[in-house]
Design an enzyme around this catalytic site. Sequence first.
Site, PDB file in Angstrom:
ATOM      1  N   GLU A  13      12.252  56.930  56.067  1.00 59.48           N
ATOM      2  CA  GLU A  13      11.636  57.903  55.175  1.00 59.48           C
ATOM      3  C   GLU A  13      10.201  57.572  54.817  1.00 59.48           C
ATOM      4  O   GLU A  13       9.357  58.450  54.697  1.00 59.48           O
ATOM      5  CB  GLU A  13      12.479  58.028  53.893  1.00 59.48           C
ATOM      6  CG  GLU A  13      12.368  59.396  53.202  1.00 59.48           C
ATOM      7  CD  GLU A  13      11.116  59.559  52.364  1.00 59.48           C
ATOM      8  OE1 GLU A  13      10.734  60.711  52.087  1.00 59.48           O
ATOM      9  OE2 GLU A  13      10.489  58.546  51.979  1.00 59.48           O
ATOM     10  N   ASP A  14       9.902  56.282  54.647  1.00 60.45           N
ATOM     11  CA  ASP A  14       8.522  55.934  54.311  1.00 60.45           C
ATOM     12  C   ASP A  14       8.116  54.662  55.048  1.00 60.45           C
ATOM     13  O   ASP A  14       8.949  53.820  55.384  1.00 60.45           O
ATOM     14  CB  ASP A  14       8.374  55.720  52.803  1.00 60.45           C
ATOM     15  CG  ASP A  14       6.926  55.885  52.333  1.00 60.45           C
ATOM     16  OD1 ASP A  14       6.078  56.316  53.133  1.00 60.45           O
ATOM     17  OD2 ASP A  14       6.661  55.588  51.153  1.00 60.45           O
TER      18      ASP A  14
ATOM     19  N   LEU B 278       7.622  53.590  49.394  1.00 57.94           N
ATOM     20  CA  LEU B 278       7.136  52.211  49.471  1.00 57.94           C
ATOM     21  C   LEU B 278       5.649  52.147  49.151  1.00 57.94           C
ATOM     22  O   LEU B 278       4.892  53.078  49.452  1.00 57.94           O
ATOM     23  CB  LEU B 278       7.332  51.634  50.877  1.00 57.94           C
ATOM     24  CG  LEU B 278       8.732  51.543  51.464  1.00 57.94           C
ATOM     25  CD1 LEU B 278       8.646  51.054  52.917  1.00 57.94           C
ATOM     26  CD2 LEU B 278       9.612  50.613  50.648  1.00 57.94           C
TER      27      LEU B 278
ATOM     28  N   ASN C  59      10.269  59.583  43.829  1.00 54.40           N
ATOM     29  CA  ASN C  59      10.203  59.819  45.266  1.00 54.40           C
ATOM     30  C   ASN C  59       9.244  58.830  45.937  1.00 54.40           C
ATOM     31  O   ASN C  59       9.650  58.032  46.758  1.00 54.40           O
ATOM     32  CB  ASN C  59       9.761  61.266  45.525  1.00 54.40           C
ATOM     33  CG  ASN C  59       9.753  61.650  46.983  1.00 54.40           C
ATOM     34  OD1 ASN C  59       9.099  61.022  47.812  1.00 54.40           O
ATOM     35  ND2 ASN C  59      10.483  62.699  47.323  1.00 54.40           N
TER      36      ASN C  59
ATOM     37  N   HIS D 299      13.536  54.323  49.078  1.00 50.80           N
ATOM     38  CA  HIS D 299      12.891  55.615  49.316  1.00 50.80           C
ATOM     39  C   HIS D 299      11.393  55.339  49.550  1.00 50.80           C
ATOM     40  O   HIS D 299      11.017  54.866  50.611  1.00 50.80           O
ATOM     41  CB  HIS D 299      13.149  56.525  48.112  1.00 50.80           C
ATOM     42  CG  HIS D 299      12.903  57.969  48.353  1.00 50.80           C
ATOM     43  ND1 HIS D 299      13.382  58.964  47.522  1.00 50.80           N
ATOM     44  CD2 HIS D 299      12.206  58.618  49.308  1.00 50.80           C
ATOM     45  CE1 HIS D 299      12.999  60.153  47.970  1.00 50.80           C
ATOM     46  NE2 HIS D 299      12.268  59.963  49.042  1.00 50.80           N
TER      47      HIS D 299
ATOM     48  N   ASP E 220       5.314  65.824  53.368  1.00 48.03           N
ATOM     49  CA  ASP E 220       6.148  64.866  52.652  1.00 48.03           C
ATOM     50  C   ASP E 220       5.300  63.697  52.146  1.00 48.03           C
ATOM     51  O   ASP E 220       4.769  63.742  51.046  1.00 48.03           O
ATOM     52  CB  ASP E 220       7.281  64.391  53.573  1.00 48.03           C
ATOM     53  CG  ASP E 220       8.494  63.892  52.823  1.00 48.03           C
ATOM     54  OD1 ASP E 220       8.301  63.106  51.877  1.00 48.03           O
ATOM     55  OD2 ASP E 220       9.635  64.253  53.165  1.00 48.03           O
ATOM     56  N   ASN E 221       5.145  62.645  52.930  1.00 50.34           N
ATOM     57  CA  ASN E 221       4.376  61.474  52.506  1.00 50.34           C
ATOM     58  C   ASN E 221       3.024  61.414  53.216  1.00 50.34           C
ATOM     59  O   ASN E 221       2.831  62.050  54.252  1.00 50.34           O
ATOM     60  CB  ASN E 221       5.160  60.191  52.785  1.00 50.34           C
ATOM     61  CG  ASN E 221       6.443  60.124  51.985  1.00 50.34           C
ATOM     62  OD1 ASN E 221       6.500  60.577  50.845  1.00 50.34           O
ATOM     63  ND2 ASN E 221       7.487  59.564  52.574  1.00 50.34           N
TER      64      ASN E 221
END
Length: 344
Positions: free
Chosen positions: A27-28, A91, A143, A89, A244-245
Amino acid sequence: MMDINKRVYNHRPGECRIVEGPKQGSEDFEVIEDKQIAFISSGVVYLPKSPSDVMWKGEIYLYDLTKRTYKAELIPVLNLENPEEFYPHGLSHWRMKDGTIRLFVVVHSKTFQHSIVVLDYDEKKKQLNHVKTIKDEKFVRPNDIIATGENSFLVSNDGGTQTEFGNMLELISGFYKGGVVYFDGKVSHDVIENETANGISLSRDAKTLFVSHINRETIGIYAWDQKMMSVRKISEIETLTGCDNFHIDPENHIWTGCHPVTKDVVAHFGNRSDPTLYGPSQVLRITFSKDFQKAEMVEILADDGRLVSASTIAFPFENGKQILIGTVGRSPLHCDVNVPLNLY
């Protein structure tokens, strides 16, 4: 809002390969540029229907950017207060005075309780050692995170409700209960309230805050004053996709993994273990004008989800010749970049 009439046209910047290791998501990423490594969070838990639905482990991996093994290495996380409830989740990291890499991790539990876990990386032993766990009533649905000091950070809340149904009501109504919180090492402070804030990132001079208002498919740009613990909104740029990121490269381009078709990624979120359900992916490189009123966007990759499902983050390395792409619930993707990105 759900992108009902959108579709994705597949293209890649070069040869792409699945990275072995983080099968439960990537995810990250947190890139340590001078070490040429990236930490990867895997196994995120998000709005679970029941704790019994969480059948996987939360893990952190390390990816060596100098090699071409296309394998990420699992890194032990030691002395956690409750290792069975460690589902990472977002970082971020901070370099300590002695050179130690301190990792800040947004963590959820099987029951969707939230905390920020601080870990120090032992480079020789290749392990992460628990320093402390921080819980706060303002971390309502954290998040992403940005370290701003040895003990301070910004954290985004992407909403306020703790259930799928409540989240859907937030989406439909537009009455968001998320935002951005600053933790000064002792006390938390609301910085942005009643918003939807997904990925967040600071410019390299730490003066500008970028916030993914993912439900509106926009990026908010804010002037950040750490001493005053406040922001001033500069602009909001439409992306027409759910970014998203973020990763900001040395030339101040923003790289992001996006969800171009919301309805498909929502279905994938609901049952990510089902291989027939996947979310389309889109990787963008965004360059803002000096006044942040305009943005040029270059689409690096688009995929219907069969190769890379529900992309969340991307970053370039090896002078832009390679990119690594993260996902919500599947393996990361490593691609060559064989196309020119600067068109003008």
